[in-house]
Design a protein around this motif. Sequence first.
Motif, short mmCIF file in Angstrom:
data_model
loop_
_atom_site.label_atom_id
_atom_site.label_comp_id
_atom_site.label_asym_id
_atom_site.label_seq_id
_atom_site.Cartn_x
_atom_site.Cartn_y
_atom_site.Cartn_z
N ARG A 104 0.85 -1.19 0.00
CA ARG A 104 0.00 0.00 0.00
C ARG A 104 0.88 1.24 0.00
O ARG A 104 1.84 1.33 0.76
CB ARG A 104 -0.86 0.03 1.26
CG ARG A 104 -1.92 -1.02 1.35
CD ARG A 104 -2.50 -1.06 2.76
NE ARG A 104 -3.14 0.20 3.13
CZ ARG A 104 -4.46 0.39 3.13
NH1 ARG A 104 -5.25 -0.61 2.75
NH2 ARG A 104 -4.98 1.53 3.50
N LYS A 146 -1.63 7.95 4.35
CA LYS A 146 -2.28 8.46 5.56
C LYS A 146 -1.81 7.62 6.74
O LYS A 146 -1.62 6.41 6.62
CB LYS A 146 -3.80 8.38 5.44
CG LYS A 146 -4.52 8.97 6.66
CD LYS A 146 -6.04 9.05 6.46
CE LYS A 146 -6.68 9.70 7.69
NZ LYS A 146 -8.15 9.88 7.54
N ASP A 159 -13.31 5.46 17.70
CA ASP A 159 -12.73 5.65 16.36
C ASP A 159 -11.78 4.56 15.91
O ASP A 159 -11.09 4.71 14.90
CB ASP A 159 -12.01 7.00 16.31
CG ASP A 159 -12.95 8.17 16.53
OD1 ASP A 159 -13.95 8.26 15.79
OD2 ASP A 159 -12.70 8.96 17.44
N ARG A 203 -11.81 3.52 12.36
CA ARG A 203 -11.22 4.42 11.36
C ARG A 203 -9.76 4.08 11.06
O ARG A 203 -9.18 4.64 10.12
CB ARG A 203 -11.35 5.87 11.82
CG ARG A 203 -12.77 6.41 11.84
CD ARG A 203 -12.78 7.92 11.92
NE ARG A 203 -12.12 8.51 10.78
CZ ARG A 203 -11.74 9.80 10.72
NH1 ARG A 203 -11.98 10.60 11.76
NH2 ARG A 203 -11.15 10.28 9.65
N ALA A 211 -8.85 1.62 9.66
CA ALA A 211 -8.87 1.01 8.32
C ALA A 211 -8.53 2.02 7.23
O ALA A 211 -8.15 1.63 6.12
CB ALA A 211 -10.26 0.40 8.05
N GLU A 212 -8.65 3.32 7.54
CA GLU A 212 -8.30 4.37 6.56
C GLU A 212 -6.79 4.56 6.44
O GLU A 212 -6.31 5.18 5.49
CB GLU A 212 -8.92 5.70 6.99
CG GLU A 212 -10.42 5.69 7.17
CD GLU A 212 -10.91 6.95 7.86
OE1 GLU A 212 -10.14 7.93 7.93
OE2 GLU A 212 -12.06 6.96 8.34
N ALA A 213 -6.05 4.08 7.45
CA ALA A 213 -4.62 4.40 7.54
C ALA A 213 -3.75 3.35 6.84
O ALA A 213 -4.01 2.14 6.91
CB ALA A 213 -4.20 4.52 8.99
N ASP A 214 -2.72 3.83 6.19
CA ASP A 214 -1.74 2.94 5.57
C ASP A 214 -0.61 2.58 6.53
O ASP A 214 0.10 1.62 6.32
CB ASP A 214 -1.15 3.63 4.33
CG ASP A 214 -2.22 4.12 3.39
OD1 ASP A 214 -3.05 3.29 2.97
OD2 ASP A 214 -2.27 5.34 3.11
N ALA A 260 -6.24 -2.18 8.03
CA ALA A 260 -6.50 -2.56 6.64
C ALA A 260 -5.47 -3.61 6.20
O ALA A 260 -4.35 -3.68 6.72
CB ALA A 260 -6.40 -1.32 5.75
#
Length: 799
Positions: free
Chosen positions: A3, A7, A94, A97, A99-102, A127
């Motif tokens: 990935r 972020k 949170d 959330r 899952a939004e981070a790399d 993720a």
Amino acid sequence: MNRPLRKVAVLGSGVMGSAIAAHFANAGIPSLVLDVVPREPTAAEAAAGLTIASRAVRDRIARDSVRAMLRARPSPLFVPERLALIETGNLEDDLQRLAEADWVIEAVKEDMGIKKAVLAAAAPHLARGAVLSSNTSGLSLAEMASVLPPDLLPGFLGTHFFNPARYMKLLEIVPTARTDRGTLDRVAEFSRLRLGKGIVEAKDTQNFIANRIGTHALVVTFGVMREMGLTIEEVDALTGPALCRPKTATFRLADLVGLDVLLHVADHVFAATPGDESRGLFEAPDYLRRLVAKGLLGRKSGGGFYRKEKGDGGKVSTLDLESLEYREPRRPDFPELRGLKSLEDPGARLAALVGGSGRGSAAAWRILGATLAYSARRLGEICDDASAVDRAMRWGFNWDLGPFEAWDVLGFRPVVERLRRDGETLPAWVNELYESGGTSIYSGPDERRLAPTARPGVRVPVAVEERALSLDVFRRAGREVRRNPGASLLDLGDGVLCLEFHSKMNAIGQDTISMMTAAAREAEANWQALVVANQGANFCAGANLMLLLMEARDGNWDAVDGIVRSFQAANSRLEQCAVPVVVAPHGLALGGGCEVVLAANAVRAAAETYIGLVEVGAGVIPAGGGCLRLYRRNVASQADPEDAYAGLKKTFETIGTARVSGSAEEARALGFLRPQDGWSMNGEYRIADAKAVALALARGGWEPPGPERAVPVLGRSGFALLESALANMADARFITEHDRKIGRELARVLSGGDIPGPTAVSERHVLDLEREGFLRLCGERKTQERIQALLETGKPLRN
């Protein structure tokens, strides 16, 4: 599939967590910072009708920690606007959330139980393919990994950012036995390029590399101090720049880090390293425990080994280690320290200090020798080769030379013999190297340098980054084109010439000015482009004030006039050169150094560049074209270029207050850099990046600016507006009468002089006003006093 790291999420908003998020923001990377939910609302929250169920309350800890960075000094942010890239939340609401981070970075308290709990809670939300790391300063990564599911282990590692995260170059990356090599390399490359970090790979051992060696250096110093009866001041005099270490030396460093932190680290090493032959040294001295118990923790508590008194001009007192009461400071008197400041080469200073015969030299050698032997014994345990230790100590503790570099400076064989006489135990790899006739720890030419490992006779190549150009390597390769005492011309390859300053503090004198003119002439004749750069501690601290003061006191006004004219001409020559000129500043670029930056056709700065026209602190005004170029740039940047007043006001305030940018990005906001000028997050890439910019300009059909451009000025009306502001500040006693006199000279230059306006004048007209104002101020006794004070104390005098 890897990935892209676009972020991050940071778990924990304390000093390190917030600062890590801030530095990602500096790099343009958005982040989400999460912390615990408070136990209850504050009184103010309750009065506003908020409850523990309100998100404003639940997110408060992370939100307040992040906002507090706007007040922090030094600032963790390049500019305040970078804060917009940081979102906040909490660890209960949170986690999904993540899952939004790399890249998810755990940065909670240095407590194994807490870290494992946070990692275990975060794990289900990551993720696929995301990186997970712990910002631990020395706890076991293998133990943390025990709470993670098997599928996350290839992407889990330690990433130890040093504090403060923005300013400290070192990032230790620590793999576990299950960390995927591709993940490790990806994090390292991203951190080098985007975050500007120096990467050192450490083994998963207590305190890794830098803290293990650095803490040993501190505790061994405590022991030598006790045995030799040294004072706090004597220790700091010996263990600062004289020993190739920062000015904070030993006890100022302890105060800066925090005595509680130092005690925690020492206790941790003592408890966790039963096999360390020097373990006893890590048993903290009794006075350190007593200080922590009393709440004397260093700077953060208002006092530690030193205390700055409130009032009384900020007088500093020193702690008496017996009574734990503060006393008057005592000036150390070691004859061997005299004259060391004049030695600019760190290795020469070190050799002179430890080679002396006095008590100070004996103490310095005992401290250094123990560190050299300890570092040698740790090879193979904390890292694979000697170069990792050296880089870790230079980047993490700001030592001028790492232990093995210092060893080579002093001579490999003489140091081995001295350590053996001292009874130090040396590892097999050192003994084998000595017995086989080895004369140095490192071997081979610059581009194929080899470093030893813990395996006797086995050496490995020292990593060399092509983008990290070294001017000394070019010089040793015979690429120096021309040289005088103040500057050199070097061939960077591909048709690019480099102008390098190398006077003391890279101050600009006649030799530098002469080479600037020669560089433009040589570049036009034989090269595609010119880069102005150096690799000193700072790009340029300004003009040679000592020369200026001597000439002024002797009344040699023709000489002063000639110096100013020649510097103006040299900067104009660079600006109007027929090939592109790219300046690559770093560190301080002040006064005349700023004027060189302003004369560039393009700038590629280090991100950590602090630029400013600070001449008013010396009682003068910029006279190398700084007033002209900053004013012209500020006027052109206004929405209505015909309205010169906004540009006049901004320039007057910037120069009149000696404003210095806190970063390259802030330098752009102040006008010292143009919107199209850029910076390199990794300062080691700055020269290569500047070379690339220069070649791009050259190959794009470069055309120099014309030699004469009209400058819009307001004339008498502009001067009157600025004079009115000066009068108000003087009446309110914000400025002295001499400040007002300096301000009037600056106002005269920026308004175009005693002429009706608004109108347009030539560049030569403004340059003449700069020079005339500068000369008038040099003749003032109070200006000469200011210059003298700067030379003696390094601080501006308000007289």
